[in-house]
Structures are given as C-alpha cells and as structure tokens.
Design an enzyme around this catalytic site. Sequence first.
Site: not given
Lengths: 785, 316
Positions: A190, A297
């Site tokens: 996804k 990140c």
Amino acid sequence: MPSVKEILMSMEYGPAPESAAEVQKWLAARGAFGHFIGGSFAAPGETFATANPATGEELAQVTQGTEADIAAAVAAARKAQPGWAALAGHERAKWLYAIARHVQKRERFLAVLETLDNGKPIREARDIDIPLVARHFYHHAGWAELLAEEFPGAEAHGVCGQIIPWNFPLLMLAWKIAPALAAGNTVVLKPAEYTPLTALAFAEICAEIGLPPGVVNIVTGDGETGAALVASEVDKIAFTGSTEVGRAIRKATAGTGKSLTLELGGKSPFIVCADADLDAAVEGVVDSIWFNQGQVCCAGSRILVAEAVEEAFTRRLTARLAKLRVGDPLDKSVDVGALVHPVQLARVQEMVAAGTAAGARLVQADCALPGEGCFYAPGFLTGVPPANPVADAEIFGPVATLTSFRTPDEAVELANATRYGLAASVWTENVGLAMDLAAKVKAGVVWVNSANIFDAGAAFGGMRESGFGREGGRAGLRDYLRSPEVEEALEAEARFDTSPVAEAVGQGGGIDRTAKMYFGGKQARPDSGQSYAVTHEGRVLGLAGLGSRKDIRNAVEAAAKAGGWGRATAHNRAQVLYYLGENLSARAGEFAARLVEGGHSADAAALEVDMSIRRAFYYAAQADKFDGAVTATKTAHVTLQMPEPFGIMGIICPDAAPLLGFVSLVLPAIAMGNRVVAVPAASRPLSATDLSQVLDCSDVPDGVVNIVTGPKDELAAVLARHDEVAALWYVGAAEGRRSVEAESTGNLKPVWALANRDWTGPQGQGRGFLQRATQVKTIWVPYGE
Amino acid sequence: MTDTGRNPGTPLAPDWFDTVAVNTPAAERRAASLTARRTVKKEWQAAWLVNAIRCIDLTTLAGDDTPARVQRLCAKARQPLAPHILQGLGLEALTTGAVCVYPTMVAPAVKALEGSGIPVASVATGFPAGLMPLPLRLAEIRYAVDQGAAEIDIVISRAHVLSGDWQALYDETAAMREACGDAHMKAILATGELKTLRNVYKASMVAMQAGADFIKTSTGKEPVNATLPVSLVMVRALRDYGARTGARVGFKPAGGMRTAKDAIAWQVLMKEEMGNDWLQPDLFRLGASSMLADIERQLDHHVTGRYAASHRHALA
C-alpha cells in the site's frame, strides 16, 4: 524572455523546467486508477484525489482500498506465492533484473511523476531516488540468484503486507518489494495516500515485463486501508512511517505470529567537532535537512556543534542557506521543492512556532516563495536546549535545530539523549575520534564526514523507537526469510504456587538453603518479602523468591550499571564463557541432581547438564567470531556493518528445560555483549538460582546476568513495559507471546516470541540466536586524499 | 582589467592555514553536486557562454609559438565570435578577457591588440617548472612588464609547499609581486603537483598573503590541471582571505577545460561559492585555448538552430 545583454548584467540562472508533458499525457489517458491485483488493474472503486503539492492541482483519482480489496489482493498473492517460491533462484533473478532494466528505461518518466506527486526537486528524483530504485532491484536480483547458497534452509515468509511512506515513494517501494521477491515472498503493497502514483506506474512495469500475476499487488488508500492490510491474512508486515503508527501496528500484530519490521522516525544527531572541515559539514547539512524538504526520517535534524567553532559554523551555514533556491520542483536548478501536502506544511509551521515560542531563534532563508503550493523557507533553529519541545520532536520539514557541546563526551551524551536511534552524522578529520563517536552513538546508520548516503548493499534501519529490522544487504534480506518451522515442544506443567506451605522444606536436617534472586552480582531477597514453594509431585523442593515489578526494576538498574561488558573484548567475553563452562562441569553432578529432584531421569539430567556445558563452549567460540562485514558499496567508501548488542535484554525462559533453556538463551545474549535480566523457569527456578553461584565464580561481571524468580507472565509484562530494556525474548505459550508483544509498544523493543522447543536438538543453538541478540550498525567512511 | 583595488598582501600568518581541515571526499561530492544542482538553458545559457568568453585568457604557450601565430590568436581575441553569431545574440562588441603568451611573445601581442583594450598576460618565472634561480625569474618578470604585459602569471616553487617552508614561499612570491610593479600578479600553484587539497589551501593562502591579485590552478603542463574540487578549495581560501582582510582576490582555473559545459560549470562554482562579482573578468578568468571553439559552436547553434562545423569558424 530577457535578452542576452540583460542576462549578462544580472547573471541569473533563469528557468530550467523539466517537461511534464509525457506524464500528463499518461495521467490523462489512464483516468481514475483501480488497484493492481493479480496482474491487472481492477476497475476504480470509490476514489480520492492525489494532487501536485507545488500547485495544488489534482493529478489523478485513485481508489480508496477497502477490506474486500485487501482480501482480494492477499488472496491473489497467496495463490501466486507457492509457485513464485518454487522458482529457481535464477528464475526470480531474471524477473528482478527485468524490473531493474525497465525502471532504467522509464527513468525520466518515473522521476517526473515522482516530482509531480511528491513535490521533491527533479534533481533529487532524477539523480538520487530513481537510480537507487534501479540499484536496489539489481542488487536483489543477485540475492535471488544466490539465495539457496547463501541462506541454506531458509524459507520465505509467504505473503508480505507492506506499507510505505510518502517521502521517497518509489524508493521505499523498491526497498520493500525487491528483497521480498528475491526471498520468494509475494507482496501486497500500500503506497502512501499522498503519493500513490509511482507505485501504480511500477505496477504497469510489472505488467509490461509479464511478471507472474499476484506476485506484486498494489492497493491504494489511506490509513484505514493500511490497517486492513495489517489485519489481513499476511505472514509478515513491513512498515516505514511514523513511530506513532508503528506502535499501533505492533499492537495490532501482537500474538498473530506475523513477522514484523518497522522503520520509523528519527531525530538524528549531526555532530560537528572542532577539527571538522566546516565547509564540508555545512554541505552535509544541505544534504541532510535541506534534502527532500527535510522530509527524511534519517535527516541530521539535530546539529550538535563544538562550542569552539559554533560561531564560525553558524556563520557559514547562514551564508549557505542564502544560496538555496526554493521553488518549482520541476526546475532543474531548484534545491528545495514543495512539502508533500498542506497538512504537512501546517504541521511544520506549528512545530517551528512551538520551538520559537519556547525561546529558540529561527534563522530562515530570505527567499521569495511561490504564491501557492506547499512551500516553506528552509532554515534552522538556534538556542535549542534539550528542554525545548523541538529538541526531541521530529519536525519532518526543512528546519534543523542547532545546539553546542563542549567536549566529545558531551556530544555523545547529547546525541544519545533521544528516544530515537535511526542515524547519525559525525564530522571530524581525526579518524580516532570519528570511529569513537560512531561506536558510541546509538544509531543504526552512522555517516562519517558525510550524510544521507545509501546503497542497496548496506543495511539501513533503526535502534530504539526508530524501529527494528533492516533494509538492504544481507541483513535486510534476512528479514524476509525465516527458519523452517520449529516443532513446538510441550511446556512443563505450570506448578506455580505462591502461597506459604505448611510442610517441611528442603534439606531435611541439613542447613537450610535459600534460593535468592540475583542482581548486580549479589544475592537479593525479593522486595515483596515473600517466597513460593517449588514442588515436584507434591514434594516441596525449596522456596524461591516471589519476584515483583520492583525486583525487575532493581535488576534492570543493576544491569544498567554493567555497561562495561559491551565494551569488553570479544576474547574477554569468550574467556568468561569458557570459564563458566569449566565451573559448571566441575559441579555437573550437583546440577544433575537438582534436575533429577525436579523429575528428570538421570540420563536426561546428565544430557541437559552436558548440553549446557557445550553451549557455554559454543557461545564462547562464537563470541569472537560472529563478525560484521565490510560491504562493497561505492568507490572509496568503507562501509562497515557491525553487529552491536542491544544493551539490556529481558529473557523469559522456558519451563521445560530449567537449566538448558536458561543457558541457551542467556549465553548468546551475553556473548554478544548484552546484559540480561532473566526470568527462569517459574516452576523450576532452582537450577538457575544455583547457577548464580557459578556465574559469581566464573568472572561474569556484576550486573551482566540478573535473575528474577517468580510469576512468569507478570514479570514478563513488566520487562516488556520497561523502557530501559532494549530487547525481549520470550519462550512460552501463545497468550504470553501476545501479551509481551502488545506490551512492548512503549519503547518499541523488538520482541522475539518463540515457541518452546527441544533445547537439546539443533534448534537450541546457532547463529540465529546471535543475530537476534544484536542489531546491525552500518558505518559509512568515505576516504580519499 | 578594471581595478577594484589590488590585494596589498599581509605579513606571513601561518595560523591562518596551519590547521586547515579539508576533507577530500566531501570536496569531491560538493564539486559533483554543484553542477548537478544548477543548469542554464536557452537565452541564459547563451548569456553565460558569452560571459565565459569575456573571462577567457585566450592562451598559447607552446614551443612553436611565433609572432604570426600570436597575431592570429590576438585577432580571435578581438573577435571571438563570428559576426552573424554576435549579431544574433544582440551584442555589439565582445572580446576575451586577455591574451596569455610567453614573455618573448608579449611584444607582438601588444602590437596586435593595440587599441582593443585587451590586456596582454605573460607567464614568467621559469614557466612552467619555475626551477630557475630567483634573480633570473625576477628579471623575467621585469622583462615581460617592460615589453608591455599588464598581467604576469607567475609559478610558485612547489618544493617550498612540499617541504612546508612557508616563509621561503612567502618571501619568493612577495619578491615576484614587487617585481610585477603595476602589473597584476596571478600566482600559479600547479595544484596537480601539490596533490593534497590541504596543500592547495595553504599555498593559496601564502600566495595571497604575499600579495597575489589572482590565484590560478595550473600551468596547463601538469599531469592534472584545473579540476572542480581543487577550484572549490582555492575559492574557499580566497573567500576566507577576503573575510580576514577585506581584499578581493581573483581566481583563474587553467588547463584541462575544453568544453562549453566546463565554462558553465566553473561559473556555477563562482556564483554559488562567491557571488556575481566573481563572474566578472576583474575577479575571474578561464585559462583556456580550445574552449572558445566549443563555445562558439554552441552559440552558433543557439543563434541559427543548426549544428555548426568548426571549420566554418575562425581559428584561434
């Protein structure tokens, strides 16, 4: 358009837009997108818009994935998986090679599409994202080819559910899909709600090369679709995204037996030492927090700079900031594009405002921003003491914090004062200092005199609340493989009774023996002041301390003080383990007798003691041989991948093998340099408490092994919730496994919940235990003169 | 050369460079990303190429140079672009930044450039190795100045850098500056022979302290000549020198740059690291001989839309 003469006066760069015409044509032709399931695109369902964050214009409608869509995709993947896994490695390699080739053939298209959907500068999409995508598939074509030889006996998990973020949409897809496919898994992926388009283009590439249907399935949607995927009948979940969602996924998968890897947030330190090349470090900041609009990140978002050079560094950083070009992401001369979404822009604005409200000063590029779109002028915050809210919170935008330090020790202290542990960047011309800092910083990736360098062959992943599991290289592939199923051995009956007994206990006329707990190298009474009877067939064998949460607290405190163990030489740890084996051997009879008293046959007892001695020798042997690797990544880069101990581990031992179970779990953990708080077999803890005397006389330093006896699952839950405990192993029944996994979300410690097994068999020891006792730290050291 | 105030130099100050940190891989990364981060297209590309011509020291430094060869070069310096290109660009006049020759060729060059305003630069001091007795090297400077050279490209003694004898390097270079008189001095560091980027930084700093008006990478005769990482370090040195003294020192990469693409790359470096002032010929020169031909071809294409053939352009 100005004339040449006018430009000669201004010497401006002028516009240099990459054309989006081909991509726009494709989007127009495709219309609304359905999911890619079983090798073809389904009809669109209920759709939502994905927009270009630089303009706000809608790019396409994509389908909101439902539970039924997820179920259909998982079913397609399930159907395809046995055939895919059964292919020879060479056959899978050919498919992965074809994907890599086709990514390269479509590189311009994919780069432009990524820039449109995400807002990142075309230079980055073109020069960084897409080449890394191709490299990842090439590298993993190689793993597919070599799988049987390099990982004998390993199996694919089956169907992997993969959920990826919006900051590097296609690159994160590659990091997920390439290793999964190489290992023989099939996937349902996804993509992020904000950036689904390159995943859909990738699906077309899968169709274009004729990849067998069902091997790759793409279902678009929002967080609810992701939650449905987590809840579906998959065998593994791999997630990259926020720590908050990571926690929810940990909770949701607890006890399901689904394998889990998480790559989460960070607030990575960027340490500039006094002897650093300051211009190089300034450029490192550009490549860190002003890369991808700071939506990275592993960005070096926490600049820590030596006081001696703080002023000079800040001056240069400010000057460099003024040179950044912010604007149209499709312009080839733009450094900073658009943030991914208005929601993200608002979040960054809010967080920076909170930082300045708390006293930080914002130094921001004085640049004209486009009138519309999600643009934010890059900058950095100075005057950020650790107490400022932005000191530890991930801004996830183009704004770093800057704090000074006085000494390298203080730099390490500041660097590690965070809940995260994803990456770090270290700047110094002194190789000794560089490696010292690299060793001491808690981070899965350390860049020396560099920042944000990636390669498919180098493991990437976090420590602490930045997640667990690795992507890239051998360690990354291992997370997509599993050992063959272990035959679950029956647990010993829980004969666990904490109430006082009214019958004679123990030695019958001899001197009373007291099995105490063991913390910090000392025998300790339970905090509760209570003991429980250890019985066999109604006979009371002795009393063991009734451990409680406070005993766990004390044991962890004792373990925390034994940090020197992780820094001891491997030879030193090996010596201690050999000596442990020697001393256990000297008291073999006594330990066998203890087992017989608890119901072992004489032969079984002798075997268990003998195996325990062997195990000490085995892990002594491994202590200085379980090595990292130097990986071939880029020219003139040494890329080290070093296994590092977690620190403090909690270990919940099986009931079935009171001595060997304890030894089989505790010894690999300490062989790698961890300190352990162990809960021995609750029903028969006396072998372990006896062992504390052997630990004492074998030079095991105080606090390295700590033993708390008592109610297993209660103590396990306290360990699972303890934020100082960095990893947890639990052997026991399904409900206990679920409980510790669910309770581990506080600091997101990795939990290895394993079934009880025949500890005398081959599954009772091996390198797998050492892999679980360590986390890979990747250290990048570019060199050259 | 428009005078922006010459670099007066300073006493030798080794503490300005003794402990300099230059990380080579980082410099290489920055150099690589500079050109990936910026591009110029269409009119802007044309303008930037024209600007490069304004900054070119059109050079011939060969053993077979003759007065006639130098005259031909000077004719090209006066008219670096074919008339139809110049017209197509909407420009009236354009010359190169200077012509650069050996000392014995200065006189023919000065004569050939009379009235053009184009300065003549002369290499001197035992170019390219510089291993002649100092008095002879100083005499050579005076000779070239006497012949009419407005700029002197001196070579430093690499030996002083390699042995770390900064005082000797400083004294020698300061003496050369004095010999130059009113002529501007460009100090060639021969970076390909200094090897380390720290040496490059240190030599740059000493040359500037000794009063160099320009620092220049190479003679064109070393095994490695101008590179972007070396240029980056030299430019940062002149930035640091400027920050300490207020003096504005020019930069001249030389040797190894042959294409229009190179011309853009070095200008991007100057603009990003220093700013627009260092895109002007008083602070920036490109030492090149064959680069102009490639630029002319590119500009011909820009103006006509057809790819050009070099045999249709005037030889340098």
